[in-house]
Design a protein around this motif. Structure first.
Motif: not given
Length: 333
Positions: A126-128, A130-132, A134-137, A139-140
């Motif tokens: 899961s890229d959740g 890593i996205n968190a 980088q402050n990105l909403p 993911g998958y």
């Protein structure tokens, strides 16, 4: 039996021998695996798939001749499904690889199923996380399934996946620690900014200097040493832009961009820029297998000559540590 008949029989036997050899070679090829470890890239190779570890990028690359891929949006929505030949890139933090025992097929007219002797592999990531970071909403959540794996290949992969799992777990632990530290720093920075603004407004610039001195004293207390050489950049309200405290034995405290580290200059690198100096040091997660360095930019606002003096001073301290650790004068970048 005439000569022609003997030649025909001999030819037929040769063809049969070649076919048998090719059959055994093909079977051997389907069972053959190898692990390649070159220049920070670790790769498991089998006949129908391969798994490559990109340590610097903190990713794995999976190539499979026939796989089943499902990507599920973390924020909801329809699954994305792909089948067939696939090339998939997955993040290491949170990665799991499961080697499942042989599948079974039902036997007609019998209660007990028949074991196929073939294993299956399930890779989940899961890229959740890593996205968190980088402050990105969103993911998958990704699931890759590989079937029809012979037992020798599955067992060989099991040994490789154990090594891979240790590395992936460490990446996940590091990223979670960084996220927790980031949240803690944000809360602390917001609180300190409020206090600094109130104090500076009440007492003027002198009070800001005292607040910065108190902060430096706290860092030195945590580090357990007071450096022989130090430099600090302070805003009018007492906020510390950057700070460095270097001890004679190579221990160092560095603060910049709301990050603080207490470490040593063993194996450190120094990259000068037009306006500052980037210092790459080892953090608590650095290992011989995972040589990722943590970077800090310092000395913006200092004259070029002062930055050169600091670079020479840091390199001298680093070289002493490297030599003592039998690394010589060189260093790992």
């Amino acid at each position: 039996m005439d000569v022609q008949s003997l030649l025909l029989i001999s030819g037929a036997l040769v063809v049969i021998a070649v076919c048998v050899f090719m059959l055994f070679e093909l079977r051997a090829r389907t069972l053959r695996t190898r692990v390649v470890d070159v220049q920070g890239t670790l790769r498991f190779e089998a006949h129908t798939f391969s798994i490559e570890v990109k340590q610097t990028a903190k990713q794995i690359l999976v190539h499979v001749n026939a796989g089943h891929l499902t990507r599920r949006p973390l924020l909801g929505g329809s699954d994305e499904v792909q089948q067939g030949p696939l090339d998939v890139t997955l993040p290491a933090p949170g990665l799991t690889i499961a080697v499942k025992p042989p599948e079974t097929t039902p036997r007609e007219g019998q209660d007990r199923p028949r074991a196929t002797g073939l294993y299956s592999i399930t890779v989940r990531a899961s890229d959740g996380l890593i996205n968190a970071a980088q402050n990105l909403p969103g993911g998958y959540e990704t699931t890759l399934e590989i079937s029809n794996i012979p037992e020798p290949v599955a067992k060989s992969l099991g040994n490789f996946s154990n090594r891979l799992q240790i590395w992936a777990d460490k990446m996940e632990h590091r990223l979670k620690a960084e996220l927790a530290q980031k949240e803690e720093d944000s809360a602390r920075i917001e609180k300190e900014a409020t206090l600094l603004a109130q104090s500076a407004a009440a007492a003027g610039p002198q009070n800001g200097q005292e607040l910065a001195n108190d902060q430096v004293a706290r860092w030195r207390k945590v580090a357990g040493f007071r450096g022989a050489h130090s430099e600090v950049s302070i805003a009018a309200n007492g906020k510390v832009h950057w700070f460095i405290d270097l001890a004679e034995d190579g221990r160092v405290t560095i603060h910049t961009n709301n990050r603080t580290i207490h470490t040593s200059l063993l194996g450190a690198s120094f990259l000068p820029d037009k306006l500052d100096l980037q210092i790459l040091v080892r953090d608590d997660y650095w290992t011989e297998e995972d040589r990722v360095m943590t970077g800090f930019r310092l000395f913006d606002g200092l004259p070029p000559d002062d930055r050169r003096v600091w670079k020479d001073r840091l390199e001298t301290a680093r070289n002493k540590l490297d030599k003592a650790a039998n690394l010589g004068e060189g260093h790992q970048r």
